[in-house]
Design a protein around this motif. Sequence first.
Motif, PDB file in Angstrom:
ATOM      1  N   UNK A  17       0.835  -1.208   0.000  1.00  0.00           N
ATOM      2  CA  UNK A  17       0.000   0.000   0.000  1.00  0.00           C
ATOM      3  C   UNK A  17       0.863   1.249   0.000  1.00  0.00           C
ATOM      4  N   UNK A  18       2.101   1.101   0.432  1.00  0.00           N
ATOM      5  CA  UNK A  18       3.060   2.210   0.335  1.00  0.00           C
ATOM      6  C   UNK A  18       4.263   1.696  -0.446  1.00  0.00           C
ATOM      7  N   UNK A  19       4.720   2.513  -1.376  1.00  0.00           N
ATOM      8  CA  UNK A  19       5.842   2.104  -2.214  1.00  0.00           C
ATOM      9  C   UNK A  19       7.108   2.800  -1.734  1.00  0.00           C
ATOM     10  N   UNK A  20       8.158   2.034  -1.478  1.00  0.00           N
ATOM     11  CA  UNK A  20       9.438   2.584  -1.014  1.00  0.00           C
ATOM     12  C   UNK A  20      10.396   2.686  -2.189  1.00  0.00           C
ATOM     13  N   UNK A  21      10.881   3.881  -2.440  1.00  0.00           N
ATOM     14  CA  UNK A  21      11.872   4.084  -3.503  1.00  0.00           C
ATOM     15  C   UNK A  21      13.079   4.808  -2.907  1.00  0.00           C
ATOM     16  N   UNK A  22      14.198   4.693  -3.599  1.00  0.00           N
ATOM     17  CA  UNK A  22      15.429   5.371  -3.181  1.00  0.00           C
ATOM     18  C   UNK A  22      15.893   6.218  -4.363  1.00  0.00           C
ATOM     19  N   UNK A  23      15.813   7.532  -4.210  1.00  0.00           N
ATOM     20  CA  UNK A  23      16.165   8.398  -5.333  1.00  0.00           C
ATOM     21  C   UNK A  23      15.317   8.077  -6.553  1.00  0.00           C
ATOM     22  N   UNK A  24      14.099   7.600  -6.322  1.00  0.00           N
ATOM     23  CA  UNK A  24      13.191   7.237  -7.415  1.00  0.00           C
ATOM     24  C   UNK A  24      13.333   5.806  -7.887  1.00  0.00           C
ATOM     25  N   UNK A  53      13.281   1.706  -7.715  1.00  0.00           N
ATOM     26  CA  UNK A  53      12.517   0.712  -6.941  1.00  0.00           C
ATOM     27  C   UNK A  53      13.435  -0.049  -5.991  1.00  0.00           C
ATOM     28  N   UNK A  54      12.861  -0.487  -4.879  1.00  0.00           N
ATOM     29  CA  UNK A  54      13.644  -1.259  -3.896  1.00  0.00           C
ATOM     30  C   UNK A  54      13.050  -2.643  -3.762  1.00  0.00           C
ATOM     31  N   UNK A  55      13.838  -3.527  -3.176  1.00  0.00           N
ATOM     32  CA  UNK A  55      13.292  -4.817  -2.741  1.00  0.00           C
ATOM     33  C   UNK A  55      13.247  -4.768  -1.221  1.00  0.00           C
ATOM     34  N   UNK A  56      12.069  -4.963  -0.638  1.00  0.00           N
ATOM     35  CA  UNK A  56      11.936  -4.917   0.818  1.00  0.00           C
ATOM     36  C   UNK A  56      12.021  -6.343   1.350  1.00  0.00           C
ATOM     37  N   UNK A  57      12.948  -6.546   2.280  1.00  0.00           N
ATOM     38  CA  UNK A  57      13.135  -7.891   2.825  1.00  0.00           C
ATOM     39  C   UNK A  57      11.911  -8.317   3.632  1.00  0.00           C
ATOM     40  N   UNK A  58      11.576  -9.603   3.578  1.00  0.00           N
ATOM     41  CA  UNK A  58      10.394 -10.050   4.331  1.00  0.00           C
ATOM     42  C   UNK A  58      10.632 -10.007   5.840  1.00  0.00           C
ATOM     43  N   UNK A  59       9.554 -10.230   6.584  1.00  0.00           N
ATOM     44  CA  UNK A  59       9.656 -10.208   8.045  1.00  0.00           C
ATOM     45  C   UNK A  59       9.393  -8.806   8.565  1.00  0.00           C
ATOM     46  N   UNK A  60       9.791  -8.562   9.816  1.00  0.00           N
ATOM     47  CA  UNK A  60       9.503  -7.272  10.434  1.00  0.00           C
ATOM     48  C   UNK A  60      10.418  -6.165   9.943  1.00  0.00           C
ATOM     49  N   UNK A  61      10.063  -4.942  10.292  1.00  0.00           N
ATOM     50  CA  UNK A  61      10.903  -3.798   9.945  1.00  0.00           C
ATOM     51  C   UNK A  61      10.845  -3.443   8.471  1.00  0.00           C
ATOM     52  N   UNK A  62      11.554  -2.375   8.112  1.00  0.00           N
ATOM     53  CA  UNK A  62      11.621  -1.979   6.694  1.00  0.00           C
ATOM     54  C   UNK A  62      13.094  -2.025   6.290  1.00  0.00           C
ATOM     55  N   UNK A  63      13.529  -3.201   5.903  1.00  0.00           N
ATOM     56  CA  UNK A  63      14.901  -3.409   5.444  1.00  0.00           C
ATOM     57  C   UNK A  63      14.843  -3.567   3.931  1.00  0.00           C
ATOM     58  N   UNK A 111      22.451   0.382  -6.843  1.00  0.00           N
ATOM     59  CA  UNK A 111      22.933   1.772  -6.807  1.00  0.00           C
ATOM     60  C   UNK A 111      23.065   2.367  -8.207  1.00  0.00           C
ATOM     61  N   UNK A 112      23.112   1.531  -9.214  1.00  0.00           N
ATOM     62  CA  UNK A 112      23.209   2.083 -10.573  1.00  0.00           C
ATOM     63  C   UNK A 112      21.886   2.698 -11.028  1.00  0.00           C
ATOM     64  N   UNK A 113      20.829   2.465 -10.271  1.00  0.00           N
ATOM     65  CA  UNK A 113      19.549   3.085 -10.605  1.00  0.00           C
ATOM     66  C   UNK A 113      19.312   4.358  -9.783  1.00  0.00           C
ATOM     67  N   UNK A 114      20.309   4.717  -8.971  1.00  0.00           N
ATOM     68  CA  UNK A 114      20.186   5.930  -8.156  1.00  0.00           C
ATOM     69  C   UNK A 114      21.160   6.961  -8.724  1.00  0.00           C
ATOM     70  N   UNK A 115      20.695   8.195  -8.909  1.00  0.00           N
ATOM     71  CA  UNK A 115      21.542   9.234  -9.488  1.00  0.00           C
ATOM     72  C   UNK A 115      22.826   9.377  -8.662  1.00  0.00           C
ATOM     73  N   UNK A 116      23.970   9.423  -9.355  1.00  0.00           N
ATOM     74  CA  UNK A 116      25.277   9.380  -8.678  1.00  0.00           C
ATOM     75  C   UNK A 116      25.526  10.561  -7.763  1.00  0.00           C
ATOM     76  N   UNK A 117      26.183  10.307  -6.660  1.00  0.00           N
ATOM     77  CA  UNK A 117      26.646  11.386  -5.782  1.00  0.00           C
ATOM     78  C   UNK A 117      25.688  11.746  -4.668  1.00  0.00           C
ATOM     79  N   UNK A 118      24.563  11.030  -4.547  1.00  0.00           N
ATOM     80  CA  UNK A 118      23.573  11.456  -3.564  1.00  0.00           C
ATOM     81  C   UNK A 118      23.405  10.516  -2.373  1.00  0.00           C
TER      82      UNK A 118
END
Length: 505
Positions: A429-436, A438-448, A453-460
């Motif tokens: 229901x909520x989408x987690x992205x990093x610098x736009x 997509x991420x893979x969220x590990x199963x189980x508790x927490x938000x890991x 990194x090649x999909x994230x704009x360099x230097x940020x």
Amino acid sequence: MKVDLEKCIGCGYCVRDCPVGAVHLSKKKAVIDETCTQCGACLKVCEQGALSRESRIPEHAVICDACPINCQIRPGMIGACHRYRNVEGELLRVTPLHTWQDVEDVVGPDPAEPIRRPLITAIGSGTTYPDCKPAPYIVRGKQKGVDVVTVVTEAPLSYSGILVKVDTDIPVGEEGADVLLGKRKVGMVTTEQYGSKMLSIGGVNLLTEKDGLAVARTITDIANKKPVKMRVKGGARLELQVGQTPVINGMRPDNMRVGCGSATLGLFAPLLVAAADEVIILDPHITSLMSEHAAGRFVGARPSGIRLRFRMSTPGRYFGDHGSGWGGTSIMNPLEVISGLDQDVARTGMRVLITETTGRNGRLFELDEGGTFQEVPLTGASREALDAISSTCEPSRVSAVYMGGTGGSARAGVTRYPVKLTRAVHSAKASLTVGGAPTYVLPGGGINFMVDVERVKGGFFYWTPTPATICPVEYTMDLRDYQEMGGHLEAMKPFAVKGPRMVVD
Ligand code: SF4
Ligand code: SF4
């Protein structure tokens, strides 16, 4: 399987490891029943040498050829992998073929399209502190006709690290060996992937130890695709930059391998059988011998009488060793891999091609009348086979996946009820992205999460001397879901892109 009752001491190792439960102990001796598939697992674990194969295939058994074990499966029984059953003389897959609908409930939902992309990224957003303050930007807008909210922050993450994949068969060091930046430990060598060495850099334990600052800087530099020089304790010197060819001990490997020695033989068997009478593909994990291998037999290779010095896994597949020789084994001179020759089977004039899983090196040998192999020039067919292997290999490069656990500001900055955010992320229901990205969220508790990194704009990616690395994190969701999770509605601002300008407020 037969049991030598004199040798059997009733240790029960075969009972423990038999995949189909075909063995039990009676009066401290192994007893094997008719469910035995001749898979050989018990042979491998029996330290007394008390077990041996039956010389005859059991009546009405069917030999499975779906893997190199070649189980002999009696009527009504299953194979060692529990996938195939002998049903009236035919091997049938125990599980029916599945459609998408059959697995849909288990796979779970993807984030719906309107919330897959954030309205804004967290790049350049800054951080709010202490954690319970609303995130720096909570913006509202419309995507695909849906009212959505994106909450962004540059999250300082002590629970962070980076998994670095180095495509090469050049040895870099022992599994578990320290990875050093100068004299400071910043990570360790983990296992190998198919054709790649894996390094784990950082993680909370290293970040919170005495060299934490160096660790934070190294994670950040790698994530930002900067060149980093490191070395493995007792191993190689590494110059790594994401997206570039690795430099290992000053060498630049051209290509990663096409697969293990067994896979290489399986992929190119029709060409290899035309290239020589026998082919050996050197590889530290599985070295292959064509004439014994199922792929070699399939294309008509004849026995050569060659024995290899490595330990057999299944026919034609041998566990190699690690070293700086051919194909990442200890073999420096290719003929060293041959430990013996059955003169009754070998033929004068027989040719043997020895190569690696990259096809980079290949040498051809011919058996002379005196029973010695002499090197001969590569033939057109052997060159063609080597070229086919090497042209299928992909370029060696460095890639990396950043891993983080979203902490205080990246959760309390979104909602007063962080567990509701966790549930929303896990239920898509909520989408987690990093610098736009997509991420893979590990199963189980927490938000890991993990992000390429090649999909994230360099230097940020940044680091702070707490020490922690700083990662741009965005959550995007339907406005109604944001209201329901107790989001900081008072801090929400409208957002729009007007022409080339972004407008918040
Ligand atoms: S050969 Fe395989 S199936 Fe047969 S007893 Fe040994 S481990 Fe069990
Ligand atoms: S695929 Fe399964 S049943 Fe067939 S040989 Fe391999 S382990 Fe045995």
